[in-house]
Scaffold this motif. Structure first.
Motif, short mmCIF file in Angstrom:
data_model
loop_
_atom_site.label_atom_id
_atom_site.label_comp_id
_atom_site.label_asym_id
_atom_site.label_seq_id
_atom_site.Cartn_x
_atom_site.Cartn_y
_atom_site.Cartn_z
N ASP A 117 46.25 10.45 16.75
CA ASP A 117 46.84 10.83 15.28
C ASP A 117 45.81 10.89 14.35
N THR A 118 44.97 9.82 14.20
CA THR A 118 43.98 9.86 12.98
C THR A 118 42.98 10.89 13.32
N ALA A 119 42.41 11.44 14.36
CA ALA A 119 41.51 12.50 14.50
C ALA A 119 42.23 13.56 14.20
N LYS A 120 43.53 13.94 14.45
CA LYS A 120 44.01 15.34 14.28
C LYS A 120 44.18 15.01 12.46
N LYS A 121 44.51 14.05 11.84
CA LYS A 121 44.78 14.02 10.57
C LYS A 121 43.69 14.32 9.82
N GLN A 122 42.51 13.79 10.36
CA GLN A 122 41.15 13.65 9.63
C GLN A 122 40.07 14.84 10.12
N GLY A 123 40.63 15.36 10.95
CA GLY A 123 39.75 16.64 11.50
C GLY A 123 38.41 16.12 12.38
N THR A 125 36.98 14.14 16.06
CA THR A 125 37.05 13.94 17.42
C THR A 125 37.50 12.48 17.78
N PRO A 126 38.34 12.37 18.71
CA PRO A 126 38.75 10.98 19.20
C PRO A 126 37.32 9.96 19.24
N GLU A 127 36.17 10.52 19.72
CA GLU A 127 35.02 9.76 19.87
C GLU A 127 34.70 9.09 18.57
N GLN A 128 34.74 10.13 17.43
CA GLN A 128 34.20 9.59 16.19
C GLN A 128 35.38 8.53 15.75
N VAL A 129 36.35 8.89 15.85
CA VAL A 129 37.42 7.88 15.12
C VAL A 129 37.25 6.46 16.01
N LYS A 130 36.91 6.39 17.19
CA LYS A 130 36.82 5.22 18.00
C LYS A 130 35.59 4.31 17.41
N GLN A 131 34.54 5.34 17.39
CA GLN A 131 33.30 4.85 16.56
C GLN A 131 33.56 4.05 15.34
N MET A 132 34.13 4.83 14.57
CA MET A 132 34.72 4.16 13.23
C MET A 132 35.71 2.92 13.29
N GLN A 133 36.34 2.85 14.20
CA GLN A 133 37.24 1.82 14.49
C GLN A 133 36.40 0.69 14.66
N GLU A 134 35.59 0.88 15.68
CA GLU A 134 34.45 -0.26 16.12
C GLU A 134 33.85 -0.83 15.07
N GLN A 135 33.25 0.01 14.10
CA GLN A 135 32.37 -0.39 13.24
C GLN A 135 33.35 -1.14 12.27
N GLN A 136 34.64 -0.78 11.99
CA GLN A 136 35.39 -1.50 11.03
C GLN A 136 35.92 -2.97 11.83
#
Length: 408
Positions: A117-123, A125-136
């Motif tokens: 959902d986040t990947a689709k909303k922010q444009g 990839t799912p991999e990029q979102v996972k990296q952001m979440q891991e850093q957070q």
């Protein structure tokens, strides 16, 4: 009598008729809760909140992560899974009818769906979102430890400022902090400093040596961690407050001053464990990094060279004189620097064939300058005696000039 009996039966039938629909208007809810690794979420709270009438049902999971309840009214519910005060997942507008309703919580699937959902909303990839979440997540974990680490640092400060200082309590607090934040240079710097101070108070030679060694190792670790942090820090990222207890951000001009303080303490303990060359190099590093306080670092360097020169090596004497000269260049009113410079110059004295002692140029002038700055200082009598031995006139300014201001 018979009529009354018939009435009672009639009322009983009516009650049964109207009571049955009331019972049938409730539902049964159940489910299984699993974490992101597929393990049961036991002893968790599953709260069903009726969005229409505000009524709330508080349920609890068993060891298998299961929950179950009768008597739930039909309607739309917000269902929240939480544990230890932390919300793990939630479902909004879940419909409940008069049937048995099943609502499972699978945190792995929920997280994957959230990523999509986040990947689709922010444009992204799912991999990029996972990296952001891991850093957070890492940042949140780090911040969660900050408060506890600060408390340990504050406790250590209070222990060292007690009268008399409780060094062992301070060491215990800082050791705990080092386990919470093993990569924080400030923690190791503080720990090494307390070991250094506590060693000076020890009467047992073996314990004194052990604490100096611990101080040496901890301060060395602080320097290495700080070096690595400064290399990886982005340019212009200012350093946080050093003594407030909070592990600071890395980078910025004040990093040099911090590193200079690390080298200063390391040099002090290196000298005490017999590593004079390392001590000298560390003081030079400190002076180069923090020119504003270079006078103190060069004075300390001269003191280490003087105290370690047990064989009266002329070359070491020259190095000590050079260090004291640099200290004087930064602070011309540093009286002790003149005195110890003179002492090292006397150590390089020679005698001619007649037995007359010849000292290097500047010896008498250094003693005289010391007396000018501190006419009644702790080395005043020794300075006068040396000047008399050198057949030099004792020249001081006391009685005719104001005492020079003390170094701030």
């Amino acid at each position: 009598m018979k009529r009354d009996f018939v009435s009672v039966i009639f009322l009983a039938i009516l009650c049964a008729i109207f009571a049955t629909p009331v019972f049938s208007q409730t539902a049964t809810v159940k489910g299984v809760c699993k974490d992101a690794q597929g393990n049961p979420v036991s002893d968790a709270q599953v709260v069903w909140h009726n969005n229409e009438n505000g009524r709330t049902f508080n349920l609890k999971t068993n060891k298998k992560g299961e929950y179950f309840s009768l008597g739930i009214e039909p309607g739309k519910y917000t269902v929240t899974l939480s544990k230890d005060g932390k919300v793990l997942d939630s479902v909004k507008d879940f419909p409940v009818s008069i049937d048995e309703m099943t609502l499972d919580f699978d945190l792995k699937k929920s997280q994957e769906q959230a990523v999509q959902d986040t990947a689709k909303k922010q444009g992204l990839t799912p991999e990029q979102v996972k990296q952001m979440q891991e850093q957070q997540a890492k940042a949140e974990q780090y911040n969660a430890n900050i408060k506890a680490i600060n408390e340990k640092l504050k406790a250590a400060t209070a222990a060292t400022q007690a009268n008399p200082p409780n060094y062992d309590a301070a060491i215990a607090s800082l050791n705990e902090a080092s386990q919470m934040a093993p990569n924080e240079d400030l923690v190791w710097f503080r720990l090494g400093g307390v070991y250094l101070d506590s060693a000076k108070a020890q009467t047992d030679p073996a314990e004194k040596t052990k604490r100096y060694t611990d101080a040496y190792n901890d301060l060395q670790k602080a320097i290495e961690l700080k070096k690595n942090a400064m290399k990886s820090a982005p340019a212009g990222n200012a350093q946080g407050a050093a003594q407030g207890g909070k592990p600071p951000a890395q980078g910025g001009a004040s990093d040099d001053a911090r590193m200079a303080a690390y080298y200063d303490n390391f040099a002090a303990v290196a000298a005490r464990v017999g590593k004079s060359e390392e001590a000298s190099n560390a003081y030079k590093q400190a002076a180069a990094l923090d020119p504003a306080h270079a006078g103190q670092y060069y004075y300390n360097l001269g003191a280490v060279l003087t105290n370690s020169n047990m064989s009266n090596d002329v070359n070491i004497r020259k190095q000590a004189v050079e260090a004291f000269d640099k200290a004087i260049a930064v602070d011309p009113n540093r009286a002790d620097a003149y005195y110890w410079k003179a002492q090292n110059l006397v150590g390089m004295a020679t005698t001619d064939s007649s037995g007359k002692m010849a000292v290097p140029d500047g010896t008498a002038e250094s003693y005289q300058k010391y007396l000018e700055l501190q006419p009644t200082g702790p080395h005043a009598e020794e300075a006068k005696s040396m000047l008399a031995a050198l057949n030099a006139t004792v020249q001081t300014s006391y009685g005719t000039k104001k005492t020079p201001p003390k170094k701030k």
